[in-house]
Design an enzyme around this catalytic site. Structure first.
Site, PDB file in Angstrom:
ATOM      1  CB  CYS A   2      -0.911  -0.022   1.290  1.00  0.00           C
ATOM      2  SG  CYS A   2      -1.924  -1.503   1.544  1.00  0.00           S
ATOM      3  NE  ARG A  50      -7.057  -3.901   1.337  1.00  0.00           N
ATOM      4  CZ  ARG A  50      -7.800  -4.873   1.622  1.00  0.00           C
ATOM      5  NH1 ARG A  50      -9.093  -4.353   1.272  1.00  0.00           N
ATOM      6  NH2 ARG A  50      -7.755  -5.920   1.984  1.00  0.00           N
ATOM      7  N   GLY A  78       2.313  -3.117   4.332  1.00  0.00           N
ATOM      8  CA  GLY A  78       3.203  -4.139   4.407  1.00  0.00           C
ATOM      9  C   GLY A  78       2.663  -5.492   4.641  1.00  0.00           C
ATOM     10  CD  GLU A  79       1.039  -8.766   2.834  1.00  0.00           C
ATOM     11  OE1 GLU A  79       0.387  -9.453   3.881  1.00  0.00           O
ATOM     12  OE2 GLU A  79       0.459  -8.223   2.002  1.00  0.00           O
TER      13      GLU A  79
END
Length: 614
Positions: A2, A50, A78-79
Protein backbone atom coordinates in the site's frame (compact mmCIF):
# COMPACT_ATOMS: atom_id res chain seq x y z
CA UNK A 1 1.13 -3.55 -0.25
CA UNK A 2 0.00 0.00 0.00
CA UNK A 3 0.84 3.67 0.16
CA UNK A 4 0.32 5.65 3.35
CA UNK A 5 0.44 9.37 4.00
CA UNK A 6 -0.92 12.08 6.27
CA UNK A 7 -0.14 14.84 8.68
CA UNK A 8 -0.64 15.61 12.35
CA UNK A 9 -0.94 19.16 13.63
CA UNK A 10 -1.80 20.22 17.15
CA UNK A 11 -4.28 23.03 17.86
CA UNK A 12 -5.58 23.31 14.30
CA UNK A 13 -8.84 22.26 12.70
CA UNK A 14 -7.80 19.78 10.01
CA UNK A 15 -11.33 19.10 8.80
CA UNK A 16 -10.78 21.89 6.26
CA UNK A 17 -7.79 20.04 4.80
CA UNK A 18 -9.59 17.11 3.17
CA UNK A 19 -8.76 18.23 -0.38
CA UNK A 20 -5.05 18.41 0.44
CA UNK A 21 -5.18 14.97 2.08
CA UNK A 22 -6.86 13.45 -0.97
CA UNK A 23 -4.21 14.92 -3.30
CA UNK A 24 -1.42 13.52 -1.14
CA UNK A 25 -3.10 10.12 -1.02
CA UNK A 26 -3.86 9.95 -4.74
CA UNK A 27 -0.25 10.79 -5.61
CA UNK A 28 0.54 7.19 -4.61
CA UNK A 29 -2.37 5.50 -6.37
CA UNK A 30 0.10 3.22 -8.19
CA UNK A 31 1.11 1.74 -4.83
CA UNK A 32 -2.49 0.89 -4.09
CA UNK A 33 -4.59 0.60 -7.24
CA UNK A 34 -7.43 -1.35 -5.63
CA UNK A 35 -8.89 1.12 -3.13
CA UNK A 36 -8.28 4.34 -1.23
CA UNK A 37 -9.46 5.98 1.94
CA UNK A 38 -8.94 9.05 4.09
CA UNK A 39 -9.72 9.86 7.70
CA UNK A 40 -9.60 13.21 9.50
CA UNK A 41 -10.15 13.58 13.21
CA UNK A 42 -8.25 16.32 14.96
CA UNK A 43 -5.30 16.38 15.25
CA UNK A 44 -4.84 13.73 12.53
CA UNK A 45 -5.32 13.46 8.80
CA UNK A 46 -4.54 9.96 7.44
CA UNK A 47 -4.63 8.71 3.85
CA UNK A 48 -4.25 5.22 2.41
CA UNK A 49 -4.06 3.53 -0.99
CA UNK A 50 -4.61 -0.23 -0.96
CA UNK A 51 -3.19 -3.12 -2.95
CA UNK A 52 -5.37 -6.04 -1.83
CA UNK A 53 -3.35 -9.18 -1.09
CA UNK A 54 -4.92 -10.79 1.97
CA UNK A 55 -8.69 -10.78 2.54
CA UNK A 56 -9.47 -8.44 -0.39
CA UNK A 57 -13.12 -8.07 0.68
CA UNK A 58 -12.18 -6.56 4.03
CA UNK A 59 -9.28 -4.69 5.56
CA UNK A 60 -10.08 -1.20 4.26
CA UNK A 61 -7.91 1.54 5.69
CA UNK A 62 -7.56 3.76 7.59
CA UNK A 63 -8.72 1.14 10.08
CA UNK A 64 -10.23 2.15 13.43
CA UNK A 65 -10.45 0.09 16.63
CA UNK A 66 -12.16 1.27 19.81
CA UNK A 67 -11.33 -0.18 23.22
CA UNK A 68 -13.11 1.51 26.08
CA UNK A 69 -12.49 5.23 25.82
CA UNK A 70 -9.45 4.79 23.57
CA UNK A 71 -9.52 4.95 19.81
CA UNK A 72 -6.72 3.48 17.70
CA UNK A 73 -6.46 4.36 14.02
CA UNK A 74 -3.84 2.93 11.65
CA UNK A 75 -2.51 3.34 8.13
CA UNK A 76 -0.23 0.48 7.24
CA UNK A 77 1.93 -0.69 4.35
CA UNK A 78 3.30 -4.21 4.54
CA UNK A 79 2.73 -7.84 5.44
CA UNK A 80 2.98 -9.62 8.79
CA UNK A 81 4.17 -13.13 8.06
CA UNK A 82 3.46 -14.30 11.59
CA UNK A 83 -0.05 -12.85 11.68
CA UNK A 84 -1.70 -16.28 12.26
CA UNK A 85 0.33 -16.90 15.43
CA UNK A 86 -0.23 -13.35 16.69
CA UNK A 87 -3.95 -13.59 16.00
CA UNK A 88 -4.24 -16.82 17.98
CA UNK A 89 -2.37 -15.33 20.93
CA UNK A 90 -4.52 -12.19 20.85
CA UNK A 91 -7.71 -14.27 20.72
CA UNK A 92 -6.51 -16.12 23.82
CA UNK A 93 -6.17 -12.69 25.43
CA UNK A 94 -9.77 -11.81 24.65
CA UNK A 95 -9.55 -10.02 21.32
CA UNK A 96 -12.20 -10.63 18.67
CA UNK A 97 -11.53 -10.18 14.97
CA UNK A 98 -13.86 -9.10 12.19
CA UNK A 99 -11.51 -9.74 9.25
CA UNK A 100 -8.81 -12.15 8.10
CA UNK A 101 -6.35 -9.37 7.22
CA UNK A 102 -3.10 -8.65 9.01
CA UNK A 103 -3.97 -4.95 9.41
CA UNK A 104 -6.44 -5.83 12.14
CA UNK A 105 -3.85 -8.11 13.77
CA UNK A 106 -1.29 -5.30 13.76
CA UNK A 107 -3.73 -2.82 15.29
CA UNK A 108 -4.86 -5.30 17.95
CA UNK A 109 -1.21 -6.04 18.74
CA UNK A 110 -0.60 -2.36 19.39
CA UNK A 111 -3.74 -2.14 21.53
CA UNK A 112 -2.52 -5.12 23.57
CA UNK A 113 1.22 -4.45 23.87
CA UNK A 114 1.66 -0.80 22.95
CA UNK A 115 4.85 0.30 21.17
CA UNK A 116 6.58 -2.96 22.17
CA UNK A 117 4.36 -4.79 19.67
CA UNK A 118 6.96 -4.25 16.92
CA UNK A 119 9.35 -6.61 18.68
CA UNK A 120 6.86 -9.42 18.07
CA UNK A 121 6.39 -8.80 14.35
CA UNK A 122 7.91 -10.90 11.60
CA UNK A 123 7.34 -9.10 8.35
CA UNK A 124 7.87 -6.03 6.24
CA UNK A 125 6.03 -2.94 7.35
CA UNK A 126 5.73 0.79 7.75
CA UNK A 127 2.77 2.05 9.73
CA UNK A 128 1.44 5.04 11.66
CA UNK A 129 -1.05 4.73 14.54
CA UNK A 130 -3.04 7.41 16.32
CA UNK A 131 -3.50 6.46 19.98
CA UNK A 132 -6.11 8.72 21.57
CA UNK A 133 -5.43 7.35 25.06
CA UNK A 134 -1.75 8.31 25.04
CA UNK A 135 -2.51 11.28 22.77
CA UNK A 136 0.36 10.44 20.49
CA UNK A 137 1.31 9.12 17.10
CA UNK A 138 3.33 5.91 16.99
CA UNK A 139 5.13 4.92 13.82
CA UNK A 140 7.53 2.10 12.99
CA UNK A 141 9.44 0.55 10.13
CA UNK A 142 10.53 -3.07 9.67
CA UNK A 143 13.96 -4.20 10.86
CA UNK A 144 15.72 -4.24 7.47
CA UNK A 145 13.85 -1.33 5.92
CA UNK A 146 12.04 -3.22 3.17
CA UNK A 147 9.10 -0.80 3.33
CA UNK A 148 9.75 2.96 3.22
CA UNK A 149 8.54 5.73 5.51
CA UNK A 150 9.51 9.40 5.08
CA UNK A 151 8.60 12.25 7.42
CA UNK A 152 9.00 15.99 7.93
CA UNK A 153 9.14 17.19 11.53
CA UNK A 154 8.22 20.87 11.76
CA UNK A 155 7.60 21.39 15.45
CA UNK A 156 3.82 21.25 15.92
CA UNK A 157 3.38 19.65 12.46
CA UNK A 158 4.43 16.19 11.33
CA UNK A 159 3.96 15.14 7.69
CA UNK A 160 4.59 11.53 6.61
CA UNK A 161 4.33 9.28 3.59
CA UNK A 162 5.55 6.13 1.88
CA UNK A 163 7.19 8.24 -0.82
CA UNK A 164 8.59 11.80 -0.95
CA UNK A 165 6.07 12.81 -3.64
CA UNK A 166 3.24 12.67 -1.11
CA UNK A 167 5.03 14.87 1.41
CA UNK A 168 6.05 17.39 -1.25
CA UNK A 169 2.39 18.11 -1.97
CA UNK A 170 2.00 19.54 1.54
CA UNK A 171 2.65 23.30 1.42
CA UNK A 172 4.92 23.10 4.47
CA UNK A 173 7.34 20.67 2.77
CA UNK A 174 9.40 22.37 0.09
CA UNK A 175 11.50 20.73 -2.63
CA UNK A 176 14.67 22.37 -1.34
CA UNK A 177 18.06 20.67 -1.42
CA UNK A 178 21.11 21.97 0.41
CA UNK A 179 24.79 20.99 0.45
CA UNK A 180 24.16 17.69 2.27
CA UNK A 181 21.42 16.74 -0.17
CA UNK A 182 23.65 17.49 -3.16
CA UNK A 183 26.46 15.46 -1.61
CA UNK A 184 24.01 12.58 -1.20
CA UNK A 185 23.09 12.76 -4.89
CA UNK A 186 26.57 13.29 -6.35
CA UNK A 187 28.87 11.26 -4.08
CA UNK A 188 26.63 8.79 -2.18
CA UNK A 189 23.90 8.33 -4.79
CA UNK A 190 22.12 6.34 -5.97
CA UNK A 191 22.50 5.10 -2.39
CA UNK A 192 21.37 7.23 0.54
CA UNK A 193 22.73 7.60 4.05
CA UNK A 194 20.27 5.86 6.42
CA UNK A 195 17.65 8.33 7.59
CA UNK A 196 18.54 10.93 4.96
CA UNK A 197 15.70 12.12 2.74
CA UNK A 198 17.90 14.30 0.43
CA UNK A 199 15.33 17.12 0.57
CA UNK A 200 16.30 19.54 3.34
CA UNK A 201 13.02 19.32 5.26
CA UNK A 202 12.61 15.55 4.90
CA UNK A 203 14.02 12.50 6.63
CA UNK A 204 13.38 8.79 6.41
CA UNK A 205 12.62 6.75 9.50
CA UNK A 206 15.58 4.42 9.73
CA UNK A 207 15.21 0.67 9.39
CA UNK A 208 14.52 -1.01 12.74
CA UNK A 209 13.34 2.27 14.25
CA UNK A 210 10.12 3.49 15.79
CA UNK A 211 9.02 6.98 16.76
CA UNK A 212 6.44 8.86 18.76
CA UNK A 213 5.02 12.32 18.13
CA UNK A 214 3.08 14.19 20.80
CA UNK A 215 2.68 17.76 22.01
CA UNK A 216 6.25 17.63 23.35
CA UNK A 217 7.66 16.83 19.91
CA UNK A 218 9.06 13.99 17.82
CA UNK A 219 11.31 11.23 19.20
CA UNK A 220 12.72 8.28 17.26
CA UNK A 221 14.59 5.30 18.65
CA UNK A 222 15.98 1.93 17.57
CA UNK A 223 13.90 -1.07 18.62
CA UNK A 224 16.22 -3.50 16.78
CA UNK A 225 19.88 -3.64 15.87
CA UNK A 226 22.27 -6.30 14.66
CA UNK A 227 24.15 -7.79 17.60
CA UNK A 228 27.50 -9.57 17.42
CA UNK A 229 27.77 -12.80 19.37
CA UNK A 230 29.80 -16.03 19.21
CA UNK A 231 28.71 -18.64 16.67
CA UNK A 232 28.71 -22.13 18.21
CA UNK A 233 27.48 -24.29 15.29
CA UNK A 234 29.85 -26.26 13.06
CA UNK A 235 29.59 -26.21 9.25
CA UNK A 236 26.98 -28.96 8.99
CA UNK A 237 24.81 -27.56 11.76
CA UNK A 238 25.13 -24.07 10.28
CA UNK A 239 24.04 -25.25 6.84
CA UNK A 240 21.10 -27.11 8.36
CA UNK A 241 19.98 -24.02 10.29
CA UNK A 242 20.29 -21.78 7.22
CA UNK A 243 18.22 -24.25 5.24
CA UNK A 244 15.58 -24.50 7.96
CA UNK A 245 15.27 -20.73 8.35
CA UNK A 246 15.09 -20.15 4.61
CA UNK A 247 12.38 -22.76 4.09
CA UNK A 248 10.29 -21.43 6.99
CA UNK A 249 10.72 -17.85 5.75
CA UNK A 250 9.84 -18.65 2.16
CA UNK A 251 6.77 -20.70 3.08
CA UNK A 252 5.45 -17.91 5.30
CA UNK A 253 5.84 -15.49 2.42
CA UNK A 254 3.95 -17.66 -0.06
CA UNK A 255 0.68 -16.84 1.72
CA UNK A 256 -1.53 -14.82 -0.62
CA UNK A 257 -5.18 -14.54 -1.66
CA UNK A 258 -4.15 -13.22 -5.10
CA UNK A 259 -1.93 -14.64 -7.90
CA UNK A 260 1.71 -15.09 -6.89
CA UNK A 261 4.87 -15.75 -8.92
CA UNK A 262 8.64 -15.95 -8.50
CA UNK A 263 11.42 -14.00 -10.19
CA UNK A 264 13.89 -16.44 -11.76
CA UNK A 265 17.27 -15.27 -13.07
CA UNK A 266 18.96 -18.67 -13.15
CA UNK A 267 21.27 -17.58 -10.33
CA UNK A 268 21.66 -19.24 -6.95
CA UNK A 269 19.38 -16.96 -4.96
CA UNK A 270 16.27 -16.79 -7.15
CA UNK A 271 16.61 -20.40 -8.28
CA UNK A 272 16.60 -21.56 -4.66
CA UNK A 273 13.43 -19.62 -3.83
CA UNK A 274 11.70 -20.84 -6.99
CA UNK A 275 12.66 -24.46 -6.26
CA UNK A 276 11.40 -24.22 -2.67
CA UNK A 277 8.18 -22.55 -3.85
CA UNK A 278 7.57 -25.31 -6.41
CA UNK A 279 8.10 -27.96 -3.72
CA UNK A 280 5.66 -26.18 -1.38
CA UNK A 281 3.03 -25.82 -4.11
CA UNK A 282 3.29 -29.51 -5.00
CA UNK A 283 3.08 -30.57 -1.38
CA UNK A 284 -0.07 -28.53 -0.90
CA UNK A 285 -1.72 -29.37 -4.23
CA UNK A 286 -1.57 -25.80 -5.49
CA UNK A 287 -0.42 -26.65 -9.02
CA UNK A 288 2.44 -25.02 -10.91
CA UNK A 289 3.92 -21.66 -10.02
CA UNK A 290 4.54 -18.84 -12.49
CA UNK A 291 8.16 -17.71 -12.86
CA UNK A 292 9.47 -14.62 -14.64
CA UNK A 293 12.79 -13.58 -16.17
CA UNK A 294 14.05 -10.44 -17.90
CA UNK A 295 16.59 -9.77 -20.65
CA UNK A 296 17.21 -7.38 -23.51
CA UNK A 297 16.70 -7.72 -27.24
CA UNK A 298 19.94 -8.93 -28.89
CA UNK A 299 21.80 -8.94 -25.55
CA UNK A 300 23.34 -12.30 -26.45
CA UNK A 301 24.99 -10.67 -29.49
CA UNK A 302 26.57 -7.87 -27.47
CA UNK A 303 27.37 -9.58 -24.15
CA UNK A 304 31.06 -9.71 -23.26
CA UNK A 305 32.05 -11.43 -20.05
CA UNK A 306 34.07 -9.45 -17.54
CA UNK A 307 34.93 -9.74 -13.87
CA UNK A 308 31.76 -7.99 -12.66
CA UNK A 309 29.43 -9.93 -14.99
CA UNK A 310 31.06 -13.30 -15.80
CA UNK A 311 28.23 -15.00 -17.72
CA UNK A 312 24.76 -14.46 -19.09
CA UNK A 313 21.60 -15.76 -17.45
CA UNK A 314 19.65 -17.22 -20.36
CA UNK A 315 21.03 -20.81 -20.37
CA UNK A 316 20.63 -21.13 -16.61
CA UNK A 317 17.08 -19.79 -16.67
CA UNK A 318 16.16 -22.46 -19.21
CA UNK A 319 17.94 -25.07 -17.10
CA UNK A 320 15.79 -24.20 -14.07
CA UNK A 321 12.56 -23.99 -16.07
CA UNK A 322 13.23 -27.48 -17.43
CA UNK A 323 14.08 -28.72 -13.95
CA UNK A 324 11.09 -27.18 -12.14
CA UNK A 325 8.46 -27.34 -14.90
CA UNK A 326 7.18 -23.88 -13.99
CA UNK A 327 4.86 -21.71 -16.04
CA UNK A 328 7.67 -19.48 -17.20
CA UNK A 329 7.42 -16.06 -18.81
CA UNK A 330 10.49 -14.78 -20.68
CA UNK A 331 10.40 -11.00 -21.04
CA UNK A 332 12.63 -8.91 -23.28
CA UNK A 333 12.91 -5.16 -23.70
CA UNK A 334 14.66 -3.24 -26.42
CA UNK A 335 16.97 -0.26 -26.00
CA UNK A 336 14.35 2.33 -26.85
CA UNK A 337 11.95 1.01 -24.19
CA UNK A 338 14.65 1.01 -21.49
CA UNK A 339 15.74 4.56 -22.35
CA UNK A 340 12.17 5.82 -22.49
CA UNK A 341 11.44 4.38 -19.03
CA UNK A 342 14.38 6.20 -17.41
CA UNK A 343 12.16 9.16 -16.58
CA UNK A 344 9.32 6.98 -15.26
CA UNK A 345 11.78 5.26 -12.93
CA UNK A 346 13.00 8.63 -11.64
CA UNK A 347 9.42 9.65 -10.89
CA UNK A 348 8.84 6.34 -9.11
CA UNK A 349 11.86 6.97 -6.86
CA UNK A 350 11.35 10.76 -6.58
CA UNK A 351 15.13 10.87 -6.99
CA UNK A 352 17.74 9.90 -9.60
CA UNK A 353 18.41 6.18 -9.31
CA UNK A 354 20.15 3.20 -10.87
CA UNK A 355 19.33 4.31 -14.46
CA UNK A 356 18.66 1.37 -16.80
CA UNK A 357 18.82 -1.08 -13.88
CA UNK A 358 15.83 0.80 -12.45
CA UNK A 359 14.00 1.38 -15.72
CA UNK A 360 14.27 -2.24 -16.86
CA UNK A 361 13.01 -3.43 -13.47
CA UNK A 362 10.12 -0.98 -13.76
CA UNK A 363 9.22 -2.47 -17.15
CA UNK A 364 9.73 -6.01 -15.83
CA UNK A 365 7.41 -5.44 -12.89
CA UNK A 366 4.82 -3.85 -15.16
CA UNK A 367 4.73 -7.02 -17.25
CA UNK A 368 4.67 -9.33 -14.21
CA UNK A 369 1.69 -7.38 -12.87
CA UNK A 370 -0.34 -8.63 -15.85
CA UNK A 371 0.01 -12.18 -14.48
CA UNK A 372 0.52 -11.79 -10.73
CA UNK A 373 -0.05 -9.37 -7.87
CA UNK A 374 2.69 -10.76 -5.61
CA UNK A 375 6.21 -11.90 -6.56
CA UNK A 376 9.06 -13.53 -4.64
CA UNK A 377 12.56 -12.10 -5.24
CA UNK A 378 16.09 -13.18 -4.31
CA UNK A 379 17.13 -9.65 -3.35
CA UNK A 380 19.58 -9.22 -0.44
CA UNK A 381 21.23 -12.67 -0.42
CA UNK A 382 24.54 -11.19 -1.59
CA UNK A 383 24.62 -8.63 1.21
CA UNK A 384 23.67 -11.20 3.84
CA UNK A 385 25.89 -14.08 2.69
CA UNK A 386 28.81 -12.12 1.22
CA UNK A 387 28.39 -12.68 -2.51
CA UNK A 388 29.62 -9.43 -4.04
CA UNK A 389 33.11 -9.05 -5.55
CA UNK A 390 34.06 -6.52 -2.90
CA UNK A 391 33.84 -9.20 -0.22
CA UNK A 392 36.57 -11.12 -1.99
CA UNK A 393 39.00 -8.61 -3.53
CA UNK A 394 41.69 -7.13 -1.34
CA UNK A 395 41.85 -3.84 -3.23
CA UNK A 396 38.14 -3.31 -2.61
CA UNK A 397 38.20 -4.57 0.95
CA UNK A 398 41.01 -2.14 1.75
CA UNK A 399 39.74 0.81 -0.28
CA UNK A 400 39.03 2.96 2.78
CA UNK A 401 35.56 3.79 1.52
CA UNK A 402 32.31 2.06 0.62
CA UNK A 403 33.60 -0.74 -1.63
CA UNK A 404 30.69 -0.48 -4.06
CA UNK A 405 31.63 3.16 -4.74
CA UNK A 406 35.37 3.18 -5.36
CA UNK A 407 35.56 6.08 -7.84
CA UNK A 408 34.84 9.04 -5.53
CA UNK A 409 37.53 11.31 -6.97
CA UNK A 410 36.14 10.88 -10.48
CA UNK A 411 32.63 11.65 -9.24
CA UNK A 412 33.78 14.70 -7.26
CA UNK A 413 35.59 16.00 -10.33
CA UNK A 414 32.28 16.21 -12.21
CA UNK A 415 31.08 19.06 -9.99
CA UNK A 416 31.61 22.72 -10.74
CA UNK A 417 34.28 24.30 -8.48
CA UNK A 418 31.71 26.37 -6.56
CA UNK A 419 29.46 23.39 -5.85
CA UNK A 420 32.44 21.20 -4.93
CA UNK A 421 33.57 23.85 -2.44
CA UNK A 422 30.06 24.17 -1.00
CA UNK A 423 29.31 20.46 -0.67
CA UNK A 424 32.85 19.12 0.03
CA UNK A 425 31.84 15.73 -1.38
CA UNK A 426 34.96 13.76 -0.47
CA UNK A 427 34.84 14.98 3.13
CA UNK A 428 31.14 14.16 3.26
CA UNK A 429 31.78 10.65 1.93
CA UNK A 430 34.61 10.05 4.41
CA UNK A 431 32.42 11.19 7.30
CA UNK A 432 29.54 8.91 6.28
CA UNK A 433 31.92 5.97 5.85
CA UNK A 434 33.51 6.61 9.26
CA UNK A 435 30.06 6.82 10.84
CA UNK A 436 29.11 3.45 9.36
CA UNK A 437 32.30 1.72 10.46
CA UNK A 438 32.04 3.16 13.98
CA UNK A 439 28.44 1.93 14.20
CA UNK A 440 29.42 -1.71 13.58
CA UNK A 441 28.79 -3.94 16.62
CA UNK A 442 32.13 -5.54 17.40
CA UNK A 443 32.67 -8.98 18.89
CA UNK A 444 34.96 -9.04 21.90
CA UNK A 445 38.31 -10.58 21.04
CA UNK A 446 37.69 -10.70 17.29
CA UNK A 447 40.62 -9.34 15.26
CA UNK A 448 42.22 -9.45 11.82
CA UNK A 449 40.31 -10.88 8.88
CA UNK A 450 37.34 -11.93 11.00
CA UNK A 451 36.85 -8.41 12.35
CA UNK A 452 37.31 -6.89 8.88
CA UNK A 453 34.67 -9.14 7.37
CA UNK A 454 32.22 -8.35 10.17
CA UNK A 455 32.56 -4.67 9.31
CA UNK A 456 32.14 -5.46 5.62
CA UNK A 457 28.98 -7.48 6.32
CA UNK A 458 27.55 -4.69 8.45
CA UNK A 459 28.26 -2.06 5.80
CA UNK A 460 26.54 -4.14 3.14
CA UNK A 461 23.44 -4.89 5.23
CA UNK A 462 22.96 -1.33 6.50
CA UNK A 463 24.32 0.80 3.63
CA UNK A 464 24.19 -1.09 0.32
CA UNK A 465 21.15 -3.32 0.84
CA UNK A 466 18.81 -0.33 1.40
CA UNK A 467 19.67 0.96 -2.07
CA UNK A 468 18.45 -2.24 -3.71
CA UNK A 469 15.44 -2.46 -1.41
CA UNK A 470 14.52 1.12 -2.35
CA UNK A 471 14.84 0.17 -6.00
CA UNK A 472 12.76 -2.96 -5.61
CA UNK A 473 10.03 -1.21 -3.63
CA UNK A 474 9.66 1.86 -5.89
CA UNK A 475 9.87 0.06 -9.22
CA UNK A 476 7.45 -2.70 -8.20
CA UNK A 477 5.02 -0.50 -6.29
CA UNK A 478 5.19 2.01 -9.13
CA UNK A 479 3.09 -0.49 -11.09
CA UNK A 480 1.10 -1.97 -8.20
CA UNK A 481 3.13 -5.16 -7.74
CA UNK A 482 4.10 -6.46 -4.30
CA UNK A 483 7.58 -8.01 -4.21
CA UNK A 484 8.58 -10.07 -1.17
CA UNK A 485 12.22 -10.61 -0.20
CA UNK A 486 12.70 -13.75 1.94
CA UNK A 487 16.45 -13.23 2.39
CA UNK A 488 15.55 -10.14 4.45
CA UNK A 489 13.87 -12.16 7.20
CA UNK A 490 15.42 -10.74 10.35
CA UNK A 491 15.92 -14.16 11.95
CA UNK A 492 17.96 -15.31 8.96
CA UNK A 493 19.95 -12.06 8.85
CA UNK A 494 20.71 -12.20 12.58
CA UNK A 495 21.92 -15.78 12.33
CA UNK A 496 24.04 -15.35 9.18
CA UNK A 497 25.59 -12.09 10.41
CA UNK A 498 27.33 -14.04 13.15
CA UNK A 499 28.53 -16.95 11.01
CA UNK A 500 32.36 -16.72 10.90
CA UNK A 501 33.77 -15.78 7.51
CA UNK A 502 35.59 -19.08 7.07
CA UNK A 503 32.22 -20.89 7.35
CA UNK A 504 30.43 -18.40 5.10
CA UNK A 505 32.91 -19.25 2.34
CA UNK A 506 32.69 -23.00 2.85
CA UNK A 507 34.29 -24.74 -0.13
CA UNK A 508 36.28 -21.57 -0.77
CA UNK A 509 33.31 -20.15 -2.66
CA UNK A 510 31.35 -16.94 -2.31
CA UNK A 511 28.14 -17.74 -0.39
CA UNK A 512 29.58 -21.20 0.25
CA UNK A 513 27.40 -21.88 3.29
CA UNK A 514 24.25 -21.03 1.35
CA UNK A 515 25.32 -23.37 -1.45
CA UNK A 516 25.89 -26.14 1.09
CA UNK A 517 22.49 -25.47 2.65
CA UNK A 518 20.86 -25.86 -0.77
CA UNK A 519 22.52 -29.14 -1.73
CA UNK A 520 19.88 -31.49 -3.12
CA UNK A 521 17.50 -28.62 -3.79
CA UNK A 522 19.25 -27.24 -6.89
CA UNK A 523 21.10 -29.00 -9.72
CA UNK A 524 24.87 -28.72 -9.28
CA UNK A 525 25.52 -26.55 -12.33
CA UNK A 526 23.18 -23.88 -10.95
CA UNK A 527 24.19 -24.45 -7.33
CA UNK A 528 27.85 -23.77 -8.09
CA UNK A 529 27.38 -21.16 -10.83
CA UNK A 530 29.59 -18.09 -10.38
CA UNK A 531 27.66 -15.06 -9.27
CA UNK A 532 26.31 -12.80 -12.00
CA UNK A 533 24.29 -9.69 -11.16
CA UNK A 534 20.89 -8.49 -12.37
CA UNK A 535 21.19 -8.22 -16.17
CA UNK A 536 21.84 -4.89 -17.84
CA UNK A 537 21.81 -4.06 -21.52
CA UNK A 538 25.10 -4.42 -23.39
CA UNK A 539 23.74 -2.97 -26.63
CA UNK A 540 26.02 -0.14 -27.85
CA UNK A 541 22.86 1.66 -28.94
CA UNK A 542 22.12 2.27 -25.25
CA UNK A 543 25.44 4.05 -24.77
CA UNK A 544 24.87 6.20 -27.85
CA UNK A 545 21.33 7.06 -26.78
CA UNK A 546 22.14 8.13 -23.21
CA UNK A 547 25.33 9.92 -24.27
CA UNK A 548 23.36 11.99 -26.77
CA UNK A 549 20.65 12.70 -24.22
CA UNK A 550 23.23 14.07 -21.82
CA UNK A 551 24.96 16.15 -24.49
CA UNK A 552 21.58 17.65 -25.35
CA UNK A 553 21.10 18.54 -21.68
CA UNK A 554 24.56 20.12 -21.51
CA UNK A 555 23.90 22.16 -24.66
CA UNK A 556 20.57 23.49 -23.36
CA UNK A 557 21.20 26.71 -21.38
CA UNK A 558 17.94 26.21 -19.47
CA UNK A 559 19.02 22.85 -17.98
CA UNK A 560 18.90 23.21 -14.18
CA UNK A 561 21.83 20.83 -13.70
CA UNK A 562 24.34 23.05 -15.57
CA UNK A 563 25.42 25.26 -12.62
CA UNK A 564 26.18 22.11 -10.62
CA UNK A 565 28.53 20.45 -13.12
CA UNK A 566 31.92 20.88 -14.74
CA UNK A 567 30.44 20.76 -18.22
CA UNK A 568 33.79 20.77 -20.01
CA UNK A 569 35.01 17.77 -18.00
CA UNK A 570 31.86 15.75 -18.69
CA UNK A 571 31.99 16.47 -22.41
CA UNK A 572 35.59 15.25 -22.44
CA UNK A 573 34.51 11.97 -20.80
CA UNK A 574 31.67 11.61 -23.31
CA UNK A 575 34.17 11.88 -26.18
CA UNK A 576 36.72 9.49 -24.67
CA UNK A 577 37.11 5.73 -24.27
CA UNK A 578 35.86 6.12 -20.66
CA UNK A 579 32.36 6.38 -22.12
CA UNK A 580 32.21 2.67 -22.85
CA UNK A 581 34.16 1.55 -19.78
CA UNK A 582 33.00 -1.51 -17.86
CA UNK A 583 34.67 -0.31 -14.66
CA UNK A 584 31.82 0.43 -12.25
CA UNK A 585 31.61 3.69 -10.32
CA UNK A 586 28.70 2.32 -8.28
CA UNK A 587 27.85 -1.31 -7.54
CA UNK A 588 28.60 -3.84 -10.26
CA UNK A 589 26.47 -2.43 -13.07
CA UNK A 590 26.84 1.34 -13.17
CA UNK A 591 29.76 2.18 -15.46
CA UNK A 592 30.26 4.55 -18.41
CA UNK A 593 26.79 4.54 -20.01
CA UNK A 594 25.10 4.67 -16.62
CA UNK A 595 27.07 7.80 -15.71
CA UNK A 596 25.51 9.68 -18.60
CA UNK A 597 22.05 8.36 -17.81
CA UNK A 598 22.43 9.25 -14.12
CA UNK A 599 23.36 12.87 -14.83
CA UNK A 600 20.41 13.14 -17.20
CA UNK A 601 18.17 11.72 -14.46
CA UNK A 602 19.52 14.37 -12.07
CA UNK A 603 18.57 17.07 -14.56
CA UNK A 604 15.08 15.64 -15.10
CA UNK A 605 14.59 15.36 -11.35
CA UNK A 606 15.61 18.98 -10.76
CA UNK A 607 13.27 20.15 -13.52
CA UNK A 608 10.26 17.96 -12.76
CA UNK A 609 10.26 18.56 -9.01
CA UNK A 610 11.22 22.24 -9.37
CA UNK A 611 14.01 21.67 -6.88
CA UNK A 612 15.54 24.76 -5.29
CA UNK A 613 19.23 24.63 -4.35
CA UNK A 614 19.93 26.65 -1.24
Amino acid sequence: MCGITGFIQWNRDLTQESELLVRMTESMSNRGPDAGGTWISNPCAFGHRRLSVMDPENGAQPMIMNQGDTQYTVVYNGELYNAPELKKELENRGHHFKTNCDTEVLLASYAEWGPECVERFNGIFAFVIWDSGREHIFMARDRLGVKPLFYSDQGDLLVFGSEPKALLLHPAVEAVVGPEGLAEVFIIGPARTPGHGVYSSMKELRAGHAATFNRNGFRSYAYWKLVSQPHEDDVDATAAQVRSLLIDTLERQLASDVPLGSLLSGGLDSSALSALAVAYYKRNGQGNIDTFSVDYVDNDKHFKAHSFQPNSDAPYIQRMVDELKTNHHFMEFDTAEVVEALNASTLARDLPGMTDVDSSLYLFCREIKKKATVAISGEAADEVFGGYPWFHRDEMLNSGTFPWAVAPKMRASLLSPDIAEWTRPLEYLNDRYSDAVAETPLLAGETGKAAQMRVMSYLNITRFMPTLLDRKDRMSMGVGLEVRVPYCDHRLVEYVFNIPWEIKITGNREKGILRKALEGILPDDVLYRKKSPYPKTHNPAYLESVRQQLLDVLDDPSSPVLPLLDVKKIKEIAASKEASSNNPWFGQLMSGPQLFAYLTQVNNWLKTYKVSIR
